[in-house]
Design a protein around this motif. Structure first.
Motif, PDB file in Angstrom:
ATOM      1  N   ALA A  54      38.654  10.643   9.831  1.00  0.00           N
ATOM      2  CA  ALA A  54      37.366  10.759   8.880  1.00  0.00           C
ATOM      3  C   ALA A  54      36.399  11.197  10.431  1.00  0.00           C
ATOM      4  O   ALA A  54      35.257  11.627  10.591  1.00  0.00           O
ATOM      5  N   ALA A  55      37.115  11.308  11.159  1.00  0.00           N
ATOM      6  CA  ALA A  55      37.094  12.775  13.063  1.00  0.00           C
ATOM      7  C   ALA A  55      36.868  14.105  12.190  1.00  0.00           C
ATOM      8  O   ALA A  55      36.545  14.621  12.292  1.00  0.00           O
ATOM      9  N   LEU A  56      37.816  13.733  11.315  1.00  0.00           N
ATOM     10  CA  LEU A  56      38.701  15.256  11.037  1.00  0.00           C
ATOM     11  C   LEU A  56      37.082  15.908   9.952  1.00  0.00           C
ATOM     12  O   LEU A  56      36.984  16.788  10.073  1.00  0.00           O
ATOM     13  N   ASP A  57      36.851  15.386   9.154  1.00  0.00           N
ATOM     14  CA  ASP A  57      35.038  14.846   8.172  1.00  0.00           C
ATOM     15  C   ASP A  57      34.229  15.414   9.509  1.00  0.00           C
ATOM     16  O   ASP A  57      33.504  16.534   8.203  1.00  0.00           O
ATOM     17  N   LEU A  58      34.542  15.122  10.357  1.00  0.00           N
ATOM     18  CA  LEU A  58      33.059  15.576  11.133  1.00  0.00           C
ATOM     19  C   LEU A  58      33.153  17.172  11.839  1.00  0.00           C
ATOM     20  O   LEU A  58      32.571  17.939  12.720  1.00  0.00           O
ATOM     21  N   VAL A  59      34.289  18.030  11.675  1.00  0.00           N
ATOM     22  CA  VAL A  59      34.509  18.783  12.454  1.00  0.00           C
ATOM     23  C   VAL A  59      34.738  20.278  11.025  1.00  0.00           C
ATOM     24  O   VAL A  59      35.752  20.510  10.098  1.00  0.00           O
ATOM     25  N   THR A  60      33.032  20.954  10.871  1.00  0.00           N
ATOM     26  CA  THR A  60      33.234  21.805   9.687  1.00  0.00           C
ATOM     27  C   THR A  60      32.846  22.974   9.976  1.00  0.00           C
ATOM     28  O   THR A  60      33.151  24.048   9.637  1.00  0.00           O
ATOM     29  N   ASP A  61      33.397  23.485  11.497  1.00  0.00           N
ATOM     30  CA  ASP A  61      32.929  24.580  11.556  1.00  0.00           C
ATOM     31  C   ASP A  61      34.448  25.706  12.148  1.00  0.00           C
ATOM     32  O   ASP A  61      35.608  24.469  12.387  1.00  0.00           O
ATOM     33  N   PRO A  62      34.518  26.635  12.112  1.00  0.00           N
ATOM     34  CA  PRO A  62      35.973  26.808  12.663  1.00  0.00           C
ATOM     35  C   PRO A  62      36.395  26.854  14.178  1.00  0.00           C
ATOM     36  O   PRO A  62      35.216  26.242  15.416  1.00  0.00           O
ATOM     37  N   VAL A  63      36.924  26.997  14.526  1.00  0.00           N
ATOM     38  CA  VAL A  63      37.828  25.996  16.015  1.00  0.00           C
ATOM     39  C   VAL A  63      37.271  26.688  16.709  1.00  0.00           C
ATOM     40  O   VAL A  63      36.911  25.349  17.905  1.00  0.00           O
ATOM     41  N   GLU A  64      36.689  27.676  17.053  1.00  0.00           N
ATOM     42  CA  GLU A  64      36.265  28.557  18.528  1.00  0.00           C
ATOM     43  C   GLU A  64      34.131  28.395  18.242  1.00  0.00           C
ATOM     44  O   GLU A  64      34.331  28.168  19.701  1.00  0.00           O
ATOM     45  N   THR A  65      34.088  27.859  17.172  1.00  0.00           N
ATOM     46  CA  THR A  65      33.010  26.586  17.371  1.00  0.00           C
ATOM     47  C   THR A  65      33.257  26.104  17.447  1.00  0.00           C
ATOM     48  O   THR A  65      31.860  25.084  18.053  1.00  0.00           O
ATOM     49  N   ALA A  66      33.388  25.064  16.772  1.00  0.00           N
ATOM     50  CA  ALA A  66      34.058  23.735  17.357  1.00  0.00           C
ATOM     51  C   ALA A  66      34.026  23.146  18.128  1.00  0.00           C
ATOM     52  O   ALA A  66      33.264  21.866  18.495  1.00  0.00           O
ATOM     53  N   VAL A  67      34.797  23.905  19.541  1.00  0.00           N
ATOM     54  CA  VAL A  67      34.582  22.941  20.542  1.00  0.00           C
ATOM     55  C   VAL A  67      33.483  23.836  21.189  1.00  0.00           C
ATOM     56  O   VAL A  67      33.898  22.681  22.516  1.00  0.00           O
ATOM     57  N   ALA A  68      32.747  24.039  20.759  1.00  0.00           N
ATOM     58  CA  ALA A  68      31.409  24.976  21.894  1.00  0.00           C
ATOM     59  C   ALA A  68      30.369  23.919  21.815  1.00  0.00           C
ATOM     60  O   ALA A  68      29.378  23.978  21.597  1.00  0.00           O
ATOM     61  N   ASP A  69      31.030  22.489  20.091  1.00  0.00           N
ATOM     62  CA  ASP A  69      29.894  21.791  19.430  1.00  0.00           C
ATOM     63  C   ASP A  69      30.092  20.243  20.127  1.00  0.00           C
ATOM     64  O   ASP A  69      31.165  20.297  19.882  1.00  0.00           O
ATOM     65  N   PRO A  70      29.541  19.269  21.089  1.00  0.00           N
ATOM     66  CA  PRO A  70      29.647  18.796  21.963  1.00  0.00           C
ATOM     67  C   PRO A  70      30.325  17.420  20.448  1.00  0.00           C
ATOM     68  O   PRO A  70      31.062  17.031  20.438  1.00  0.00           O
ATOM     69  N   ALA A  71      29.404  17.484  19.404  1.00  0.00           N
ATOM     70  CA  ALA A  71      29.743  16.551  18.586  1.00  0.00           C
ATOM     71  C   ALA A  71      30.549  16.794  17.870  1.00  0.00           C
ATOM     72  O   ALA A  71      31.493  15.958  17.788  1.00  0.00           O
ATOM     73  N   GLN A  72      31.592  18.349  17.725  1.00  0.00           N
ATOM     74  CA  GLN A  72      32.261  18.250  16.835  1.00  0.00           C
ATOM     75  C   GLN A  72      34.313  18.378  18.083  1.00  0.00           C
ATOM     76  O   GLN A  72      34.804  18.053  18.086  1.00  0.00           O
ATOM     77  N   ALA A  73      32.822  18.343  19.590  1.00  0.00           N
ATOM     78  CA  ALA A  73      34.479  18.137  20.464  1.00  0.00           C
ATOM     79  C   ALA A  73      35.008  17.199  20.488  1.00  0.00           C
ATOM     80  O   ALA A  73      35.347  16.940  20.311  1.00  0.00           O
ATOM     81  N   GLN A  74      34.018  16.183  20.085  1.00  0.00           N
ATOM     82  CA  GLN A  74      34.128  14.641  20.261  1.00  0.00           C
ATOM     83  C   GLN A  74      34.586  14.070  19.118  1.00  0.00           C
ATOM     84  O   GLN A  74      35.911  13.988  19.621  1.00  0.00           O
ATOM     85  N   ALA A  75      34.546  14.884  17.926  1.00  0.00           N
ATOM     86  CA  ALA A  75      35.521  14.536  16.779  1.00  0.00           C
ATOM     87  C   ALA A  75      36.930  14.626  17.019  1.00  0.00           C
ATOM     88  O   ALA A  75      37.481  14.524  16.572  1.00  0.00           O
ATOM     89  N   LEU A  76      37.463  16.095  18.130  1.00  0.00           N
ATOM     90  CA  LEU A  76      38.010  16.634  18.157  1.00  0.00           C
ATOM     91  C   LEU A  76      39.507  15.819  18.616  1.00  0.00           C
ATOM     92  O   LEU A  76      40.038  14.893  18.745  1.00  0.00           O
TER      93      LEU A  76
END
Length: 357
Positions: free
Chosen positions: A301-323
């Protein structure tokens, strides 16, 4: 709270049905080999062969269409390998096959430097899988091929100017396919590693008893989860005041960082489910398989929330939290499988090679 709710839900649904579980170690190992390992190895072999064919076509007829076909084939091959990467037993541990397929982690950037040197010097000895095999393992596998396909200067691949780069990429793809074919053959051999795991014997040097074979399976699951946490996610995630470092992630150039982590986890869950190992848990410990299934669901379920490439994902609070939530799920799975499941089954699981012990 969500983790507790999921665990309770699984318990309500699965509890009565799981009360009578009693699967023998022999049945578990036959399930692991025949239901997951052999089919997954065959799938990897087929995807690797298709990648080799796609790169050959690109080299023969450089074009954007053929380069796009290679992109798809590379992703399919990498993710097929991701599903079986944790099976670090038997043939993959011989002849440096694991490193020849994926040289990682590469903390000193060895692969990058060596691949760039080959491309810069146009070393023709790197354009044949036979002569490539005598070189460093760092320049033979999927990490090397990723730079060829996505690193600086990759645009030349769809033109005649990229001829050398393409020939080197083809040699890598052929090398990966060769290793994959060797794994398929070894796992399907009648008297090979599969037999030793499914029918241990006192005369074998690796698996003498069913208990030893089952300990290997639990070790694969436990150490595989540990590897996702410690080599796929933690190296690039932000920690305290330290910023995220996405360029330390595996396959960041191709955008496959998160899909590869998902393939690792999906493969481990499939191995766990299809082996039927939870069927050997005593009747008074049936909450344990429920908890394990819940944590796999949490990671998914957490991985489903990471929808951007890693460089963008780690800069987005929601996706960083999902990781970060995926890391938490792997930590929980490490305890549930490496400690509690092994204890419930009466097994002893050794240290991972990642521990340095």
């Amino acid at each position: 709270m969500m983790r507790i709710v999921l665990a309770l839900l699984f318990a309500l649904i699965a509890g009565p049905a799981m009360a009578q579980l009693s699967t023998s170690p022999g049945e578990v190992m036959r399930g692991a080999v025949n239901n997951f390992i052999r089919p997954a190895m065959t799938d990897f072999g087929g995807k690797a062969d298709a990648l080799s064919t796609a790169v050959a076509q690109l080299c023969t007829t450089p074009s954007q269409a053929n380069l796009s076909a290679v992109d798809t084939a590379f992703a399919n091959t990498a993710l097929a390998f991701g599903r079986i990467e944790a099976i670090r037993v038997g043939p993959i541990m011989e002849e440096n096959r694991a490193e020849r397929l994926l040289f990682w982690p590469d903390r000193k950037g060895i692969a990058l430097k060596q691949v760039q040197a080959i491309l810069s010097s146009q070393d023709e000895s790197a354009t044949s899988p036979e002569t490539l095999r005598s070189k460093s393992v760092a320049v033979q596998g999927l990490t090397a091929l990723e730079f060829v396909l996505y690193g600086t200067g990759f645009e030349a691949l769809n033109t005649a100017d990229g001829a050398f780069r393409c020939r080197y990429g083809l040699a890598i793809a052929q090398s990966v396919a060769n290793v994959a074919d060797e794994l398929v053959a070894a796992w399907n051999a009648e008297d090979g590693i599969a037999l030793h795991l499914m029918k241990p014997d006192a005369t074998f040097t690796d698996f003498r008893t069913p208990v030893e074979a089952q300990e290997e399976l639990v070790g694969i699951l436990s150490h595989g989860i540990e590897a996702v946490r410690d080599t796929r996610l933690n190296p690039f995630l932000a920690k305290g005041a330290a910023a995220a470092k996405p360029k330390l992630a595996l396959f960041w150039r191709s955008g496959l960082t998160v899909p590869m982590a998902r393939a690792n986890i999906d493969g481990l869950q499939a191995l766990y489910d299809l082996s039927g190992i939870d069927g050997g848990v005593p009747a008074d410990r049936t909450a344990l398989p429920v908890a394990i299934s819940a944590e796999f669901a949490q990671a998914d379920a957490a991985l489903d929330l990471v929808t951007d490439p890693v460089e963008t994902a780690v800069a987005d609070p929601a996706q960083a939290q999902a990781l970060a939530d995926v890391v938490t799920a792997t930590q929980q799975l490490g305890v549930l499988i490496g400690e509690q499941l092994s204890s419930a089954l009466g097994l002893s699981v050794g240290f991972s090679s990642l521990d340095g012990d």
